[in-house]
Motif scaffolding. Structure first.
Motif, PDB file in Angstrom:
ATOM      1  N   TYR A   1      -6.903  -4.128  -1.638  1.00 16.21           N
ATOM      2  CA  TYR A   1      -8.471  -4.085  -2.303  1.00 16.21           C
ATOM      3  C   TYR A   1      -8.868  -4.835  -2.226  1.00 16.21           C
TER       4      TYR A   1
ATOM      5  N   PRO B   1       0.569  -1.211  -0.256  1.00 13.66           N
ATOM      6  CA  PRO B   1      -0.055  -0.211  -0.154  1.00 13.66           C
ATOM      7  C   PRO B   1       0.662   0.892   0.115  1.00 13.66           C
ATOM      8  N   ASP B   2       0.608   2.048  -0.400  1.00 19.23           N
ATOM      9  CA  ASP B   2       1.209   3.719  -1.289  1.00 19.23           C
ATOM     10  C   ASP B   2      -0.149   4.573  -2.091  1.00 19.23           C
ATOM     11  N   GLN B   3       0.751   5.436  -1.530  1.00 17.68           N
ATOM     12  CA  GLN B   3      -0.277   6.811  -1.996  1.00 17.68           C
ATOM     13  C   GLN B   3      -0.142   6.714  -3.935  1.00 17.68           C
TER      14      GLN B   3
ATOM     15  N   SER C   1      -0.492   3.747  -5.350  1.00 17.97           N
ATOM     16  CA  SER C   1      -1.652   2.502  -5.765  1.00 17.97           C
ATOM     17  C   SER C   1      -2.927   3.272  -5.439  1.00 17.97           C
ATOM     18  N   GLU C   2      -2.981   3.839  -4.731  1.00 16.25           N
ATOM     19  CA  GLU C   2      -4.158   4.863  -3.311  1.00 16.25           C
ATOM     20  C   GLU C   2      -4.950   5.716  -4.749  1.00 16.25           C
TER      21      GLU C   2
ATOM     22  N   ARG D   1      -2.751  -3.732  -6.076  1.00 21.40           N
ATOM     23  CA  ARG D   1      -0.904  -3.591  -5.419  1.00 21.40           C
ATOM     24  C   ARG D   1      -2.215  -2.325  -4.114  1.00 21.40           C
ATOM     25  N   ARG D   2      -2.558  -1.493  -3.554  1.00 21.22           N
ATOM     26  CA  ARG D   2      -3.327  -1.245  -2.325  1.00 21.22           C
ATOM     27  C   ARG D   2      -3.849  -2.735  -1.726  1.00 21.22           C
TER      28      ARG D   2
ATOM     29  N   SER E   1      -6.479   3.663  -7.491  1.00 19.64           N
ATOM     30  CA  SER E   1      -7.395   2.379  -7.679  1.00 19.64           C
ATOM     31  C   SER E   1      -8.673   3.420  -7.221  1.00 19.64           C
TER      32      SER E   1
ATOM     33  N   GLY F   1      -3.346  -0.198  -9.301  1.00 19.59           N
ATOM     34  CA  GLY F   1      -4.296  -0.580  -7.767  1.00 19.59           C
ATOM     35  C   GLY F   1      -5.020  -0.519  -6.832  1.00 19.59           C
TER      36      GLY F   1
END
Length: 219
Positions: free
Chosen positions: A169, A38-40, A42-43, A166-167, A46, A163
């Motif tokens: 979700y 999780p990183d900015q 990927s956020e 990677r995040r 998404s 995303g």
């Protein structure tokens, strides 16, 4: 049309593996553990699958396609935008029951819950961006612009999909299933939109041909 069968079969296979906790799920979980970080970035990626982001893009394409078709005097100018809108409406109608039935838990990166299969965000991205591209492609004269539109659509879908995984979700199989589901809906949009292409209404043909009007005579 020929792709509908393989897509439906692949979706059924993935769903069967998820429901029965088959060997494909084990590989899916291993792949998720390798990818999740999780990183900015990927956020943000998404978020491309959010309704608030993807659906307005589709709405703009629907409005432009409707305006362009009506301006050209197409006999069924409303059919392509109606097909695109209908596909978008079908996303939650199809995804929600599948989530309820499969009851798949989320990855360790999200709070404990269930109902993650398939990915609604991925299906939203596929249908919204894909339908927008299908509606706009016939209206573009430049081959380079058409290619750019297809590439942009693919990048948006892939970006949202990456995303989400990677995040953390969604599991990769959640995303893959939504690719299949979204692609099936887009095939329907393409078939319906194709039925309206190039068919000009009689009144428009009469006007363009200069058919005499009972009031004004020859134009």
């Amino acid at each position: 049309m020929l792709l509908l069968g393989p897509l439906a079969l692949l979706l059924a296979l993935i769903t069967w593996q998820v429901v029965t906790d088959g060997p494909l799920v084990d590989a899916d979980e291993r792949l998720s553990r390798a990818l999740v970080e999780p990183d900015q970035a990927s956020e943000l990626l998404s978020d491309l699958g959010n309704v608030q982001v993807a659906v307005p893009v589709l709405v703009i394409a629907l409005a432009y396609a409707a305006w362009h078709g009506r301006a050209r005097g197409l006999d069924r100018w409303w059919l392509p935008p109606a097909a695109g809108a209908g596909a978008m409406v079908l996303v939650p109608a199809l995804v929600a029951p599948l989530k309820e039935w499969t009851d798949r838990p989320g990855t360790p990166a999200v709070p404990p819950a269930a109902g993650y299969y398939p990915s609604g965000h991925t299906a939203t991205a596929v249908v919204a961006y894909g339908a927008a591209a299908l509606l706009l492609l016939p209206l573009l004269r430049s081959a380079a612009v058409r290619r750019a539109l297809v590439v942009l659509c693919a990048l948006l879908v892939l970006g949202a999909s990456y995303g989400l995984v990677r995040r953390g979700y969604h599991w990769p199989l959640d995303v893959a299933a939504s690719w299949c589901l979204g692609a099936m809906l887009l095939i329907g949009v393409s078939l319906l939109a194709g039925r309206a292409g190039g068919r000009v209404s009689r009144s428009s043909r009469r006007r363009s041909a200069g058919t005499p009007s009972p009031r004004s005579g020859p134009s």
